[in-house]
Design an enzyme around this catalytic site. Structure first.
Site, PDB file in Angstrom:
ATOM      1  N   ARG A 132       0.465  14.810  12.145  1.00 51.99           N
ATOM      2  CA  ARG A 132       0.824  14.445  10.763  1.00 51.99           C
ATOM      3  C   ARG A 132       1.159  15.718   9.948  1.00 51.99           C
ATOM      4  O   ARG A 132       0.545  16.044   8.963  1.00 51.99           O
ATOM      5  CB  ARG A 132      -0.283  13.651  10.086  1.00 51.99           C
ATOM      6  CG  ARG A 132      -0.738  12.405  10.830  1.00 51.99           C
ATOM      7  CD  ARG A 132       0.318  11.358  11.012  1.00 51.99           C
ATOM      8  NE  ARG A 132       0.796  10.728   9.801  1.00 51.99           N
ATOM      9  CZ  ARG A 132       0.220   9.675   9.219  1.00 51.99           C
ATOM     10  NH1 ARG A 132      -0.886   9.191   9.729  1.00 51.99           N
ATOM     11  NH2 ARG A 132       0.741   9.139   8.126  1.00 51.99           N
ATOM     12  N   ILE A 176       3.279  18.571   7.663  1.00 50.75           N
ATOM     13  CA  ILE A 176       4.014  18.424   6.392  1.00 50.75           C
ATOM     14  C   ILE A 176       5.112  19.486   6.277  1.00 50.75           C
ATOM     15  O   ILE A 176       5.550  19.836   5.177  1.00 50.75           O
ATOM     16  CB  ILE A 176       3.058  18.497   5.179  1.00 50.75           C
ATOM     17  CG1 ILE A 176       2.272  19.816   5.174  1.00 50.75           C
ATOM     18  CG2 ILE A 176       2.117  17.319   5.109  1.00 50.75           C
ATOM     19  CD1 ILE A 176       1.562  20.070   3.870  1.00 50.75           C
ATOM     20  N   LYS A 228       0.856  -1.213   0.000  1.00 51.09           N
ATOM     21  CA  LYS A 228       0.000   0.000   0.000  1.00 51.09           C
ATOM     22  C   LYS A 228       0.880   1.248   0.000  1.00 51.09           C
ATOM     23  O   LYS A 228       0.659   2.166  -0.784  1.00 51.09           O
ATOM     24  CB  LYS A 228      -0.876   0.013   1.246  1.00 51.09           C
ATOM     25  CG  LYS A 228      -1.510   1.364   1.572  1.00 51.09           C
ATOM     26  CD  LYS A 228      -2.403   1.352   2.784  1.00 51.09           C
ATOM     27  CE  LYS A 228      -1.671   1.638   4.059  1.00 51.09           C
ATOM     28  NZ  LYS A 228      -1.434   3.074   4.333  1.00 51.09           N
TER      29      LYS A 228
HETATM   30  C1  EPZ Z   1       4.326   6.819   6.006  1.00 51.68           C
HETATM   31  O1  EPZ Z   1       3.623   7.903   6.581  1.00 51.68           O
HETATM   32  C2  EPZ Z   1       3.346   5.661   5.995  1.00 51.68           C
HETATM   33  N1  EPZ Z   1       2.160   5.997   5.208  1.00 51.68           N
HETATM   34  C3  EPZ Z   1       2.918   5.306   7.421  1.00 51.68           C
HETATM   35  O2  EPZ Z   1       2.105   4.146   7.340  1.00 51.68           O
HETATM   36  C4  EPZ Z   1       4.163   4.959   8.234  1.00 51.68           C
HETATM   37  O3  EPZ Z   1       3.791   4.710   9.564  1.00 51.68           O
HETATM   38  C5  EPZ Z   1       5.142   6.134   8.185  1.00 51.68           C
HETATM   39  O4  EPZ Z   1       5.468   6.443   6.798  1.00 51.68           O
HETATM   40  C6  EPZ Z   1       6.441   5.819   8.908  1.00 51.68           C
HETATM   41  O5  EPZ Z   1       7.029   4.686   8.355  1.00 51.68           O
HETATM   42  C7  EPZ Z   1       2.242   5.976   3.853  1.00 51.68           C
HETATM   43  O6  EPZ Z   1       3.284   5.718   3.282  1.00 51.68           O
HETATM   44  C8  EPZ Z   1       0.985   6.304   3.111  1.00 51.68           C
HETATM   45  P1  EPZ Z   1       6.589  10.172   8.042  1.00 51.68           P
HETATM   46  P2  EPZ Z   1       4.292   9.394   6.544  1.00 51.68           P
HETATM   47  O7  EPZ Z   1       6.557  11.386   7.183  1.00 51.68           O
HETATM   48  O8  EPZ Z   1       5.004   9.599   5.271  1.00 51.68           O
HETATM   49  C9  EPZ Z   1       6.273  13.501  11.454  1.00 51.68           C
HETATM   50  C10 EPZ Z   1       0.244   2.776   7.736  1.00 51.68           C
HETATM   51  O9  EPZ Z   1      -0.170   2.232   8.765  1.00 51.68           O
HETATM   52  N2  EPZ Z   1       6.386  14.450  10.336  1.00 51.68           N
HETATM   53  O10 EPZ Z   1       7.800   9.304   8.023  1.00 51.68           O
HETATM   54  O11 EPZ Z   1       3.236  10.359   6.936  1.00 51.68           O
HETATM   55  C11 EPZ Z   1       4.969  12.716  11.404  1.00 51.68           C
HETATM   56  O12 EPZ Z   1       3.939  13.429  12.048  1.00 51.68           O
HETATM   57  C12 EPZ Z   1       0.733   4.210   7.781  1.00 51.68           C
HETATM   58  O13 EPZ Z   1       0.332   2.207   6.604  1.00 51.68           O
HETATM   59  C13 EPZ Z   1       6.506  15.793  10.621  1.00 51.68           C
HETATM   60  O14 EPZ Z   1       6.481  16.204  11.789  1.00 51.68           O
HETATM   61  O15 EPZ Z   1       5.337   9.248   7.738  1.00 51.68           O
HETATM   62  C14 EPZ Z   1       5.328  11.448  12.139  1.00 51.68           C
HETATM   63  O16 EPZ Z   1       5.247  11.683  13.526  1.00 51.68           O
HETATM   64  C15 EPZ Z   1       0.562   4.844   9.144  1.00 51.68           C
HETATM   65  N3  EPZ Z   1       6.630  16.689   9.601  1.00 51.68           N
HETATM   66  C16 EPZ Z   1       6.796  11.226  11.743  1.00 51.68           C
HETATM   67  O17 EPZ Z   1       7.285  12.501  11.287  1.00 51.68           O
HETATM   68  C17 EPZ Z   1       6.636  16.265   8.281  1.00 51.68           C
HETATM   69  O18 EPZ Z   1       6.755  17.130   7.373  1.00 51.68           O
HETATM   70  C18 EPZ Z   1       6.970  10.193  10.632  1.00 51.68           C
HETATM   71  O19 EPZ Z   1       6.238  10.634   9.543  1.00 51.68           O
HETATM   72  C19 EPZ Z   1       6.502  14.893   8.013  1.00 51.68           C
HETATM   73  C20 EPZ Z   1       6.392  14.000   9.049  1.00 51.68           C
END
Ligand code: EPZ
Length: 427
Positions: free
Chosen positions: A123, A125, A24
């Site tokens: 979450r 960005i 996914k």
């Molecule tokens: C991806 O989310 C996955 N989703 C998540 O899977 C997965 O848990 C996550 O990566 C970590 O591996 C998809 O790929 C669709 P991050 P993403 O950016 O990209 C913070 C599932 O169950 N952050 O690595 O959103 C964020 O809030 C899902 O399939 C910022 O603060 O994850 C989080 O606490 C859940 N600022 C942490 O970093 C930002 O600009 C990790 O987020 C970006 C992220």
């Protein structure tokens, strides 16, 4: 869509073989990447899940034509004529933000609804925006939308991410593909899905190297040189890990096929430390257990650390292991909702800040529980397989976002469960 629940009769061991679907968390970005190349891209091994339906609709609102043929998507992006995504789709699925980078790389602008928070936390960005601003993107926010523009075009840059964010790495990488000159992304996320995305971008004519390592290098190419391609999505390591936990919990042996074992190295190390036997080959992994399940300590971290998306599933294992385990969630600020639900089944979990202290018990009791996100939901169904009596898991739409035919696959391993309409209880 009528609300459904999954009803599980407990006490049945899981054994046998299942083939996992495509990942996914790769397929969603591969669909977004198809925006970059005008023409008909073909993506194989795409899971039949609701998040893919939403992302396909996002592409269609941009003017693309999306055709599904079994597990293959045929996406014609030649007629994309807008760069704006609607709030109602982006608010449904955070991953829609993945169209931001490709839209800017192809059109020099984008108008994407701000993704809301979710059960896992804010979450944000901000890192996506910092990475793309370094390439010359100018952002403004306007009534809940992000307006991206490139007043002076896109240029290569050195980008260092504060945290190896998966989404920020993907959006920055896709935006850099047409930026003039070289872009270096330091502290990049190393998840296997990032490598899969880079492979597809290169098949479209991009020049990306280092994906899977902390340093990704992108040589910019003209947008006009990018073209459609054919690509096969890698297997879903989190789905695979979920079924392997089912095998570890009841003894197995459970085999997952269609997965690269190297994607799950840390999780397999933890299963072995808990007393399981692991066997694997090129595209399969088998887990079984003879002795007692041992307690474990886990720290969730970016890849190759322990995956946060398997945290709930391993909390279930720890809940029925011998001894006390400590699970620390370092990636999301609010990802222990599973503890409350499994506690209703008799598990003993105490939350202290971002640590979960789990005291193993010998049995769980079936009852009514609710999914709060897709991984919690999947783990609750597994808990029902183990528990005594009947478990009804409500809000299963969360599970349908990321697990294709979860009931069918678990049934093929011997579980006794089915879906039925959920009476109108607002769980
Ligand atoms: C991806 O989310 C996955 N989703 C998540 O899977 C997965 O848990 C996550 O990566 C970590 O591996 C998809 O790929 C669709 P991050 P993403 O950016 O990209 C913070 C599932 O169950 N952050 O690595 O959103 C964020 O809030 C899902 O399939 C910022 O603060 O994850 C989080 O606490 C859940 N600022 C942490 O970093 C930002 O600009 C990790 O987020 C970006 C992220």
């Amino acid at each position: 869509m009528a609300k459904e629940m999954i009803v599980v009769e407990g006490g049945t061991p899981l054994a046998g073989e299942v083939r996992v679907s495509g990942a996914k968390n790769s397929a969603l970005k591969l669909i977004a990447a198809s925006i970059l190349g005008s023409g008909e891209s073909v993506i194989h091994n795409v899971p039949l899940i609701s998040d893919i339906v939403v992302m396909s609709k996002v592409l269609e609102t941009l003017g693309a034509r999306v055709k599904r043929e079994d597990h293959t998507l045929v996406i014609d992006t030649a007629d994309i004529d807008t760069w704006e995504t609607p709030y109602e789709l982006v608010s449904k699925m955070r991953a829609s933000i993945s169209v931001l980078g490709p839209l800017v790389a192809r059109f020099g602008r984008a108008r994407v609804a701000m993704p809301g928070g979710c059960n896992l936390g804010a979450r944000k960005i901000d890192m996506h925006m910092v990475g793309m601003e370094a390439l010359g993107v100018h952002f403004e926010t306007d009534h809940g939308f992000i307006e991206a523009s490139t007043p002076n075009g896109l240029h290569g840059a050195y980008v260092a991410l504060d945290f190896p964010s998966v989404g920020a790495t993907e959006n920055t990488m896709m935006c850099a593909v047409t930026a003039e000159g070289e872009t270096v992304i330091e502290n990049a996320a190393r998840e296997p899905e990032i490598e899969d995305l880079a492979d597809m971008l290169n098949a479209m004519g991009a020049r990306v190297s280092g994906a899977g390592s902390p340093t990704i290098v992108v040589e910019g190419v003209p947008a006009s040189s990018l073209h459609a391609c054919e690509h096969t999505t890698v297997g879903d390591r989190i789905e695979a890990g979920t079924f392997l936990v089912g095998g570890a919990m009841t003894g197995g042996p459970v085999t997952v096929r269609g997965i690269e074992p190297g994607f799950l190295r840390m999780a397999l190390m933890k299963l072995h430390a808990m007393g399981c036997s692991i066997d694997f080959g090129d595209d399969y992994i088998t887990v079984s257990r003879d002795g007692a399940l041992q307690a474990i300590d886990i720290q969730t971290l970016p890849h190759p650390g322990f995956p946060t998306d398997l945290q709930a599933q391993f909390m279930l294992l720890a809940a029925v292991a011998q001894g006390n385990s400590v699970i620390t969630e370092n990636v999301f600020e609010n990802r222990f909702m599973f503890a409350d639900e499994i506690g209703r089944m008799g598990a003993r979990v105490t939350i202290e800040d971002h640590h979960a202290i789990v005291e193993g018990v010998s049995s769980l009791q079936g009852t009514d529980v609710k999914a709060t996100d897709l991984r919690c939901g999947a783990a609750l169904v597994l808990a029902g397989v183990f528990a005594e009596g009947t478990t009804r898991v409500h809000k299963v739409h969360h599970i349908d976002r990321g697990y294709e035919d979860y009931v069918g696959k678990l049934s093929s391993l011997g579980a006794r469960l089915h879906r039925e309409l959920d009476e109108d209880i607002d769980w």
